[in-house]
Design a protein around this motif. Structure first.
Motif, short mmCIF file in Angstrom:
data_model
loop_
_atom_site.label_atom_id
_atom_site.label_comp_id
_atom_site.label_asym_id
_atom_site.label_seq_id
_atom_site.Cartn_x
_atom_site.Cartn_y
_atom_site.Cartn_z
N LYS A 132 -55.72 -40.20 -4.79
CA LYS A 132 -54.79 -39.87 -5.55
C LYS A 132 -53.16 -39.83 -4.83
CE LYS A 132 -55.47 -36.90 -9.43
NZ LYS A 132 -55.78 -35.71 -10.00
N ARG A 133 -52.32 -40.57 -5.42
CA ARG A 133 -50.99 -40.93 -4.70
C ARG A 133 -50.38 -39.28 -4.81
NH1 ARG A 133 -47.11 -45.14 -4.19
NH2 ARG A 133 -48.24 -46.67 -5.14
N TRP A 138 -51.38 -41.20 0.11
CA TRP A 138 -52.51 -40.90 -0.62
C TRP A 138 -53.45 -39.91 -0.13
CZ3 TRP A 138 -49.96 -45.30 0.27
CH2 TRP A 138 -49.45 -46.43 -0.74
N SER A 172 -58.50 -45.89 -7.19
CA SER A 172 -57.30 -45.20 -7.35
C SER A 172 -57.52 -44.22 -8.52
CB SER A 172 -55.99 -46.17 -7.66
OG SER A 172 -55.14 -45.58 -8.45
N ASP A 174 -55.16 -42.28 -9.94
CA ASP A 174 -54.25 -42.54 -10.83
C ASP A 174 -54.26 -43.51 -12.00
OD1 ASP A 174 -52.64 -40.52 -9.28
OD2 ASP A 174 -52.77 -41.98 -7.60
N ARG A 175 -54.89 -44.58 -11.40
CA ARG A 175 -54.78 -46.04 -12.33
C ARG A 175 -56.29 -45.80 -12.99
NH1 ARG A 175 -51.11 -49.53 -10.93
NH2 ARG A 175 -49.47 -48.53 -10.13
N TYR A 182 -54.35 -52.39 -10.76
CA TYR A 182 -54.99 -51.58 -9.50
C TYR A 182 -53.72 -51.04 -8.85
CZ TYR A 182 -59.25 -54.28 -10.32
OH TYR A 182 -60.46 -54.76 -10.66
N ASP A 183 -53.76 -50.25 -7.98
CA ASP A 183 -52.97 -49.61 -7.26
C ASP A 183 -52.50 -50.71 -6.08
OD1 ASP A 183 -51.03 -48.53 -5.37
OD2 ASP A 183 -51.79 -46.35 -5.66
N LEU A 186 -51.46 -49.12 -2.34
CA LEU A 186 -52.57 -48.68 -1.84
C LEU A 186 -53.31 -49.58 -1.06
CD1 LEU A 186 -54.51 -46.55 -1.12
CD2 LEU A 186 -55.57 -46.86 -3.46
#
Lengths: 251, 197
Positions: A132-133, A138, A172, A174-175, A182-183, A186
């Motif tokens: 997670k960012r 991260w 990710s 978050d995504r 995708y992130d 990252l």
């Protein structure tokens, strides 16, 4: 030329795939073997089966599913979820899996990665990292993304590679489930910092997202679940799309 | 009947599963008397050269393999140990074909190792092993060491450096990739070995 890989991921609970699918022409879309075979026919390069059973019976059902997959499908596949010990790893590979994916167990006992790679070879050890960012960095989460570990994703990635991980499966959080892509940042940062292949996961919504993860994120493989299950994107079309953009894929 | 040499080098199950699909009779054994009944031999292998040679020595199969005259297929490490030696723990191998197996880092420092995934095989010499398989077909690879290109090379692949991905010398065949994990093309290759070689 070594190709970039497209990897559908199947979540399995008590021997059945979860996240219902929109597949037509399948007798039983809930059967992981039949769904896996369908993906293999469509050109999937590898498969990932994640056991999300919470019970012991569920786990033993999973192992017998691994055996059936190995008998029916002749492409490489990884199994993960609930793998805690060397014994679990050996059982999964003996049942016919090519690789195991370690996540929470590796965080709780990092030495498991060393033992595993020594016993079965680095090529069979995938470490899955859920991140997670937080601002410009991260953080790694554990227990299916329910608990933060406080570990920095880059530091942990370097450590697992040093310990013998042959591949990283980076999700990710978050995504994940957003279909917003995708992130990429990252993936970029990670591929700069480790020397093993990186499988991008979390956020795939369009074919362009896969292209972006490969071109900008420098991912070696892209993993997705729902876009394939719901046939929002067909593997064949995705491969043709990537091919037309100059990406080496097996078509 | 196909004899699969069981020398604790793993991945035998996948080979067995592939032969089952093809409806081929097989026996898995490390016993010389059992294996001598086979009309074809497969030597699978994932692992490391020195341990593989030691296992073969332990079960007393080295001289027998060297003197085989039935068709033989070495897969992955099973192909590598057909060569004279490997720099993997400085191992003396079977020496059936000439050449030394080397690590990819020697050829190219920037490569991600192992070479893992689907790569294309260019057929440079006709062989029954590749019947019905076009040049440029993709197969699945997992390995850190590679075989040199020599006059026994029938298939070539490039990963940082061009290397021999398939060989054929007399009754000995070898493939660096895993046909048992290479979908329909891989099954075709195994079928070719069983039916045509």
């Amino acid at each position: 030329m070594l190709t970039k890989r497209i990897i559908p991921c199947l979540d399995v609970k008590n021997g059945r795939t979860v996240k219902g699918t929109n597949f037509l022409n399948l007798r039983d879309a809930g059967d992981p073997v039949e769904l896996g075979a369908r993906y293999s026919d469509e050109g999937a390069d590898e498969l990932v089966f994640l056991d999300i059973s919470a019970t012991l019976e569920g786990r033993s059902t999973f192992l017998s599913m691994v055996e059936r997959v190995a008998e029916a499908i002749h492409i490489p596949f990884t199994v993960g979820g609930g793998i805690r010990t060397i014994d679990d790893i050996v059982k999964a590979l003996d049942a016919g899996a090519d690789k195991v994916s370690l996540n929470s167990a590796a965080l709780a006992n990092p030495d498991l990665i060393n033992q595993a790679s020594k016993r079965v070879g680095t090529q069979s050890v995938v470490v899955a990292i859920d991140v997670k960012r937080s601002g410009t960095t991260w953080t790694v989460w554990t227990k299916a993304g329910t608990e933060p570990t406080g570990r920095d994703a880059l530091v942990w990635s370097r450590e697992v590679v040093e310990r013998g991980a042959g591949e990283l499966l980076v999700t990710s959080m978050d995504r994940d489930g957003t279909t917003s892509g995708y992130d990429i940042e990252l993936l970029q940062v990670l591929s700069e910092c480790v020397s093993v292949p990186i499988i991008a996961s979390g956020g795939a919504g369009t074919m362009y997202h896969a292209l972006e993860a490969i071109v900008h994120g420098k991912a070696d493989a892209v993993l997705a679940a729902s876009i394939f299950h719901y046939q929002k994107i067909k593997i064949k079309e995705l491969k043709q799309f990537l091919h037309s953009h100059g990406i080496p894929v097996r078509v | 009947m196909v004899g699969i040499i069981d020398y604790e080098a793993g991945n035998i199950r996948s080979v067995v599963n592939a032969l089952k699909v093809l409806g081929v009779q097989y026996v898995v054994s490390n016993n010389l008397n059992e294996l001598m009944k086979a009309t074809k031999i497969i030597l699978p292998g994932v692992g490391e050269a020195r341990s593989a040679m030691l296992s073969l020595q332990r079960v007393g199969l080295i001289e027998w393999i060297k003197n085989l005259n039935v068709p033989f297929l070495g897969i992955c490490l099973g192909m590598q140990i057909l060569f004279e030696s490997s720099t993997e723990r400085n191992t003396t191998c079977l020496g059936i074909v000439n050449g030394t197996i080397d690590h990819f880092s020697v050829a190219n420092k920037k490569l991600k190792i192992p070479h893992m995934g689907w790569n294309d095989v260019h057929i440079i010499r006709d062989s029954p092993l590749f019947a019905h398989i076009p040049s440029g077909t993709y197969f699945y690879f997992v390995h850190s060491y590679f075989a040199p290109r020599t006059d026994v090379t029938i298939g070539e692949t490039t990963y940082g450096v061009p290397f021999a991905s398939a060989i054929h010398y007399k009754n000995f065949y070898g493939v660096q990739f895993h046909p048992e994990k290479s979908s329909t093309s891989g099954l075709q290759l195994l079928k070719n070995f069983v039916e045509l070689c």
